[in-house]
Motif scaffolding. Structure first.
Motif, PDB file in Angstrom:
ATOM      1  N   MET A   1       0.843  -1.189   0.000  1.00  0.00           N
ATOM      2  CA  MET A   1       0.000   0.000   0.000  1.00  0.00           C
ATOM      3  C   MET A   1       0.878   1.239   0.000  1.00  0.00           C
ATOM      4  SD  MET A   1      -2.982   0.944   2.691  1.00  0.00           S
ATOM      5  CE  MET A   1      -3.903   2.431   2.534  1.00  0.00           C
ATOM      6  N   ALA A   2       0.482   2.258  -0.735  1.00  0.00           N
ATOM      7  CA  ALA A   2       1.240   3.495  -0.827  1.00  0.00           C
ATOM      8  C   ALA A   2       1.244   4.217   0.517  1.00  0.00           C
ATOM      9  CB  ALA A   2       0.627   4.398  -1.898  1.00  0.00           C
ATOM     10  N   GLU A   3       2.316   4.981   0.768  1.00  0.00           N
ATOM     11  CA  GLU A   3       2.364   5.782   1.981  1.00  0.00           C
ATOM     12  C   GLU A   3       1.252   6.825   1.921  1.00  0.00           C
ATOM     13  OE1 GLU A   3       5.211   8.929   4.307  1.00  0.00           O
ATOM     14  OE2 GLU A   3       6.137   7.445   2.997  1.00  0.00           O
ATOM     15  N   THR A   4       0.649   7.080   3.050  1.00  0.00           N
ATOM     16  CA  THR A   4      -0.491   7.985   3.120  1.00  0.00           C
ATOM     17  C   THR A   4      -0.099   9.233   3.888  1.00  0.00           C
ATOM     18  OG1 THR A   4      -2.012   6.131   3.058  1.00  0.00           O
ATOM     19  CG2 THR A   4      -2.871   8.217   3.906  1.00  0.00           C
ATOM     20  N   HIS A   5      -0.468  10.383   3.323  1.00  0.00           N
ATOM     21  CA  HIS A   5      -0.210  11.665   3.988  1.00  0.00           C
ATOM     22  C   HIS A   5      -1.549  12.350   4.227  1.00  0.00           C
ATOM     23  CE1 HIS A   5       1.959  15.114   5.355  1.00  0.00           C
ATOM     24  NE2 HIS A   5       1.410  15.894   4.444  1.00  0.00           N
ATOM     25  N   VAL A   6      -1.811  12.687   5.487  1.00  0.00           N
ATOM     26  CA  VAL A   6      -3.070  13.324   5.886  1.00  0.00           C
ATOM     27  C   VAL A   6      -2.778  14.744   6.347  1.00  0.00           C
ATOM     28  CG1 VAL A   6      -5.050  13.248   7.452  1.00  0.00           C
ATOM     29  CG2 VAL A   6      -4.053  11.103   6.595  1.00  0.00           C
ATOM     30  N   ASP A  32      -1.254   6.837  14.159  1.00  0.00           N
ATOM     31  CA  ASP A  32      -1.298   5.481  14.719  1.00  0.00           C
ATOM     32  C   ASP A  32      -1.700   4.459  13.664  1.00  0.00           C
ATOM     33  OD1 ASP A  32      -0.544   6.506  17.180  1.00  0.00           O
ATOM     34  OD2 ASP A  32      -2.578   6.435  18.034  1.00  0.00           O
ATOM     35  N   ALA A  33      -2.445   4.916  12.643  1.00  0.00           N
ATOM     36  CA  ALA A  33      -2.854   4.027  11.546  1.00  0.00           C
ATOM     37  C   ALA A  33      -1.801   3.973  10.437  1.00  0.00           C
ATOM     38  CB  ALA A  33      -4.200   4.477  10.983  1.00  0.00           C
ATOM     39  N   GLY A  34      -0.669   4.656  10.649  1.00  0.00           N
ATOM     40  CA  GLY A  34       0.447   4.539   9.716  1.00  0.00           C
ATOM     41  C   GLY A  34       0.670   5.709   8.780  1.00  0.00           C
ATOM     42  N   ALA A  35      -0.054   6.793   8.924  1.00  0.00           N
ATOM     43  CA  ALA A  35       0.082   7.937   8.017  1.00  0.00           C
ATOM     44  C   ALA A  35       1.073   8.959   8.555  1.00  0.00           C
ATOM     45  CB  ALA A  35      -1.273   8.606   7.812  1.00  0.00           C
ATOM     46  N   SER A  36       1.619   9.738   7.641  1.00  0.00           N
ATOM     47  CA  SER A  36       2.303  10.963   8.036  1.00  0.00           C
ATOM     48  C   SER A  36       1.229  12.046   8.070  1.00  0.00           C
ATOM     49  CB  SER A  36       3.415  11.320   7.049  1.00  0.00           C
ATOM     50  OG  SER A  36       2.878  11.533   5.757  1.00  0.00           O
ATOM     51  N   THR A  37       1.406  13.032   8.950  1.00  0.00           N
ATOM     52  CA  THR A  37       0.351  14.030   9.119  1.00  0.00           C
ATOM     53  C   THR A  37       0.938  15.433   9.201  1.00  0.00           C
ATOM     54  OG1 THR A  37       0.372  13.914  11.542  1.00  0.00           O
ATOM     55  CG2 THR A  37      -1.120  12.399  10.372  1.00  0.00           C
TER      56      THR A  37
END
Length: 192
Positions: A1-6, A32-37
């Motif tokens: 899965m691609a890295e996710t940025h929120v 906590d779900a693995g995203a950068s924010t």
């Protein structure tokens, strides 16, 4: 899965903002779900009242780049007169399809009174008009001063909803909305 940025945008300019505090809780859950924010605090951005003739005024270009780089965007607003805040509206006016099309959006509204739902409905319409995918779950915090004590969220039901919204910004970040919404077809060229 691609890295996710929120990215979260706080539409409140108050120093002790319940909106900003709530968005931080959602961003922590997204992390906590693995995203950068990243929190975009509109107090820190120079975004003059939007004028289409000067669409790159102030920090507008950098602001748009930050939104465009996001997989999901959390829009948080205090409720003023049944609507979302002017600073958030102004920031969104600097953006368009390039920034929001096919982006996942989560919505959070905080009210001093009892009825923050209309602001969320209006933000949902804005998201659909930009051909974004707006998460069905939305968080409304009425009477926010009762939900917070000494700067901390003490209402566990609201905490659970906010954290769920944060996790869903990661879960649905790479959803492929298809077909385009009716609203986006009607809004073509709106930024001309």
């Amino acid at each position: 899965m691609a890295e996710t940025h929120v990215v979260a945008i706080s539409g409140s300019l108050r120093d002790d903002s319940y909106t900003r505090k709530s968005l931080r809780i959602a961003l922590d859950a997204a992390e906590d779900a693995g995203a950068s924010t990243e929190l975009l605090d509109l107090r820190e951005w120079e975004l003059p009242v939007f004028d289409a003739d000067t669409e790159n005024a102030g920090d507008a270009e950098t602001f748009r780049e930050r939104i465009q780089a996001a997989d999901s965007v959390l829009l948080g607003t205090p409720v003023y007169h049944g609507s979302f805040s002017a600073p958030l509206k102004n920031a969104l006016d600097y953006c368009g399809f390039d920034e929001f099309e096919h982006t996942t959006i989560g919505l959070l509204a905080v009210a001093g009174g009892r009825f923050p739902i209309t602001a969320l409905e209006q933000l949902r319409t804005v998201g659909r008009s930009l051909d974004a995918w707006v998460i069905p779950l939305q968080v409304a915090i009425p009477r926010a001063s009762n939900a917070y004590e000494d700067g901390e969220l003490v209402d566990e039901e609201h905490r659970e909803l906010i954290e769920t919204l944060g996790r869903e910004t990661v879960q649905y970040a790479h959803i492929e909305p298809d077909p385009a919404s009716f609203e986006s077809g009607e809004n073509v060229g709106a930024d001309d």
